[in-house]
Write an enzyme that holds these catalytic residues in place. Structure first.
Site, PDB file in Angstrom:
ATOM      1  CB  SER B 132       3.575   5.689  -1.462  1.00  0.00           C
ATOM      2  OG  SER B 132       2.243   5.514  -1.075  1.00  0.00           O
ATOM      3  CD  GLU B 247      -5.471   5.155  -4.953  1.00  0.00           C
ATOM      4  OE1 GLU B 247      -5.149   6.288  -4.550  1.00  0.00           O
ATOM      5  OE2 GLU B 247      -4.663   4.244  -5.113  1.00  0.00           O
ATOM      6  CB  SER B 379      -3.192   1.179   5.716  1.00  0.00           C
ATOM      7  OG  SER B 379      -3.303   2.192   6.703  1.00  0.00           O
TER       8      SER B 379
END
Lengths: 377, 396
Positions: B132, B247, B379
């Site tokens: 990110s 992940e 998200s």
């Protein structure tokens, strides 16, 4: 450790799904029962009712878990409601029936000639299978059972009642003197639900299933019904989700398929995740039931409660996603909504099973005796 | 379908259980707990990871040739269950074990595997993740950190954010832009960056929990040898997708489930011992309903992972199914912590060492921490897009 179905289990499920795909009438918007007998006959010809009958009685000797995907197919096809009862009885008689009961009942059950409907629910009772009010004394059964599937078509009833040695499961001919049937008015007339009254009905001397451990037979019947119902619920949820996704993919508003809007895309994604979660719980639950695993009660209750809440959510959201069309009689989504609600309340609804999950957890993992001792055995 | 274990699997469990009984401190979980200071806790977890490695319990299902145990995915599942049962501590090199390792195993060169995998397994090298950026969050492919090839080195300039454990990490795997002149997904590369390189600055970020697990990481003319690119230059997006599949995948979920199950057990025990309004909190029917639901959901997190394992063992690829795994556990865990705060009753806001706090004030911190679950690793909104488009086939 292997948490997937083998080729035989998948193949049987596919076969059942294909056979029922041809039986369109089962899913017609109108609430008639014309499609019930042809579908049942086709399933009998396929040999479905012999699947869980032990090999000694001429069946295939499969376990409930082997039929999990078949049950899912039955649920999604809105198969006749009492198919469950026949499958369930073949399992319970195979595991708990006396030799005489197995020989008398299982071959005709396997052939689809007998139609045994389970009679559990009563007015004034909760979902606990052992806490029924119907009573057997001096070999005579008295009581009124509600919500009996395909009651008017049954040749026999498997009735949970208080016997001289505690709760038990009693086999009663529908033709016995003192048996009377009243069709319910209810939300899903295609299930053929009825109230069955037993007025001082004289029982056969060998009517009690699993003499000596009769309460265990009641619990086995209840858990089997709950685990298999959870599979039916998965089938309905999967069918409704498919329908909603297909509609979202093709229905155009504002110049775009509505499924491109995140409000609907995300809702469909949430439903897909919920359905997979329900599958995890249900497949484990029906395995635990099949194997009579130490955590059977908790695993089955998790399956029934969770799948019940998921199928409710999927049905409601699928109707919403279809918009005005979803609320029309003609589209027929109401058939799934109605059937799902009936199954939700069969063999214990979520509130009851949640309490059982907690009791079982407290006892098994925390050594705490249940404040409410619901266990039958 | 079979939830019974083979004799080999049962032996694995017995050996691990016996080892754990010796390895954990006396009174662990009853009177002995993790240090409260964040740094001390990190070092405690690092020690625990090294102890696991010394006992042969690290890299459970990694190949033996790189220092792993060579066990099966099923044994990996057993490992998680036993760690839960013993309330074992977490590790700190989670990103190394769960993300860097599997990605290098899948796409790294032989030399990279030899170099990087053994010190991950031994936790001699801790990893962090450079994905990110301030302007590349959900839109990850728009990362702007540049890596220019000059001779046999990449020169890296830019900024990463939310880099958890950067303060402890020796290595960072990063998604960087190596070609700005092509569509955004096609100009990215996957670089392994030595965190001791000159030009790297770390600035801690404070989280809503008050902790500073994550950081901003700045790269100012950082030199990275060309052999530290995983896969081909400009094909980093594909590599990053593998990382994300791990992940969000079942191994990660199962590891977390261990922790959630422990906390849920602690909640049940606390409610059994807590009086509210003249009765034990556990006897409140409203709490019982929600508790049963939470028990079911946390069990489903485990069952979902086991189903994924069996799918992979049957040859299925890792892909969008990981988004379903992650979306489920993150919301289930958040609901569990909300339930904890509800069920604790009027004293729920009291945390930490306050004598009026319940369960040593542990749930308040967990509740705060849980707010990140539905944001990191993509998200929930991104997971729902992926599920909607790639699993259900809905239009973009």
């Amino acid at each position: 450790m292997y948490f997937a179905f083998d080729e035989d289990q998948k193949s049987l499920g596919d076969t059942v799904a294909r056979l029922l795909a041809d039986q369109d009438g089962l899913r017609a918007p109108d609430l008639g029962r014309d499609a019930v007998d042809p579908a049942r006959t086709a399933l009998a010809e396929l040999g479905l009712f012999a699947m869980m009958v032990p090999e000694e009685q001429g069946g295939a000797g499969l376990k409930a878990v082997d039929l999990a995907l078949s049950l899912e197919a039955l649920g999604g096809a809105l198969a006749p409601a009492a198919v469950l009862d026949t499958l369930l009885l073949s399992e319970v008689l195979g595991s708990h029936g006396t030799a005489a009961q197995r020989d008398a009942f299982l071959p005709p059950l396997a052939a689809g000639e007998l139609r045994v409907s389970v009679a559990l629910s009563e007015k004034g009772c909760d979902d606990a299978p052992h806490a029924v009010l119907a009573r057997v004394s001096d070999g005579r059964l008295t009581g009124t059972k509600l919500l009996v599937r395909e009651a008017a078509d049954a040749t026999h009833f498997a009735v949970a009642a208080q016997g001289p040695a505690g709760p038990g499961l009693f086999l009663v001919s529908a033709k016995a003197a003192g048996v009377s049937i009243r069709a319910h008015q209810d939300i899903d007339p295609t299930s053929g639900l009825g109230a069955v009254t037993f007025d001082d009905v004289v029982l056969d001397p060998d009517a009690l299933v699993g003499a000596g451990h009769s309460a265990a037979a009641v619990e086995r019947l209840f858990d089997g019904g709950a685990a298999m119902s959870a599979c039916l619920q998965l089938g309905i949820a999967a069918r409704m989700l498919d329908s909603a996704v297909e509609y979202a993919r093709t229905r155009v508003q504002f110049g775009k398929p509505i499924g491109s809007f995140q409000a609907l895309k995300h809702r469909c994604a949430d439903l897909a995740v919920a359905l997979e979660a329900a599958r995890s719980a249900t497949y484990y639950g029906i395995w635990a039931y099949s194997e009579d695993a130490p955590d059977r009660a908790r695993a089955v209750s998790m399956a029934k409660a969770y799948a019940g809440e998921v199928v409710r959510e999927v049905c409601n959201e699928a109707i919403q996603i279809h918009g005005g069309m979803g609320f029309t009689w003609e589209l027929g989504l109401h058939r799934y909504l109605r059937r799902a609600k009936v199954i939700e309340h069969a063999f214990g609804a979520a509130i009851w099973h949640n309490e059982r999950i907690l009791i079982e957890t407290l006892r098994d993992e925390f050594g705490q005796d249940a404040t409410v001792d619901w266990k039958v055995a | 379908m079979d939830f019974n274990y083979t004799p080999e699997e049962s032996a694995f469990r017995a050996e691990l259980r016996a080892w754990l009984a010796d390895a954990l401190p006396k009174g662990w979980g009853d009177t002995v707990f993790e240090p409260e200071d964040e740094h001390e806790r990190a070092m405690f977890r690092l020690d625990w990871e090294r102890k696991l490695h010394a006992g042969g319990w690290s890299g459970i299902n990694w190949p033996k040739e790189y220092g792993g145990r060579g066990a099966t995915l099923i044994e990996r599942g057993i490992f998680a269950e036993e760690m839960a049962r013993a309330s074992a501590p977490e590790g700190i090199n989670i990103i190394g074990h769960n993300l860097a390792g599997p990605t290098i195993l899948a796409h790294g060169s032989e030399a990279q595997k030899q170099r990087f995998l053994p010190p991950i397994i031994s936790s001699d090298e801790i990893w962090c993740q450079g994905f990110s950026e301030p302007n590349a969050g959900s839109d990850l492919a728009s990362v702007r950190t540049r890596a220019e090839l000059v001779g046999d080195k990449f020169i890296v300039n830019g900024q990463k954010i939310w880099t958890s454990y950067a303060q402890y990490a020796q290595w960072c795997f990063a998604l960087v832009r190596t070609n700005p002149d092509v569509p955004k997904h096609r100009g990215l590369s996957f670089l392994l960056i030595d965190m001791r390189s000159p030009g790297i600055t770390i600035r801690p970020l404070r989280q809503i929990s008050g902790e500073s697990e994550f950081n901003e990481t700045f790269f100012d003319n950082v030199e990275v040898p060309v052999e530290n690119v995983v896969g081909a230059v400009n094909e980093g997006w594909k590599i990053a997708m593998t990382t994300l599949a791990y992940e969000r995948g079942p191994e990660d979920a199962l590891g977390r489930q261990v922790r959630f199950k422990q906390e849920l057990d602690k909640l049940v025990a606390t409610l059994c011992q807590t009086t509210q309004g003249g009765r034990a909190a556990i006897d409140n029917p409203a709490i019982r309903q929600r508790l049963a639901r939470a028990i079911t959901e946390i069990e489903i997190v485990r069952l979902n992972a086991l189903r994924s394992f069996s799918r992979y063992l049957d040859g299925a690829d890792r892909g969008a199914d990981a988004s379903m795994t992650k979306l489920y556990w993150s919301h289930a865990a958040q609901r569990m912590y909300e339930l904890a705060m509800d069920a604790l009753g009027p004293v729920a806001p009291i945390s930490g060492h306050d004598p009026a706090a319940l369960a040593l004030g542990r749930f308040q911190l967990s509740w705060l921490q849980s707010k990140a679950f539905t944001i990191y690793s993509g998200s929930s909104e991104i997971q729902r897009n992926i599920i909607g488009e790639r699993v259900l086939g809905l239009p973009r």
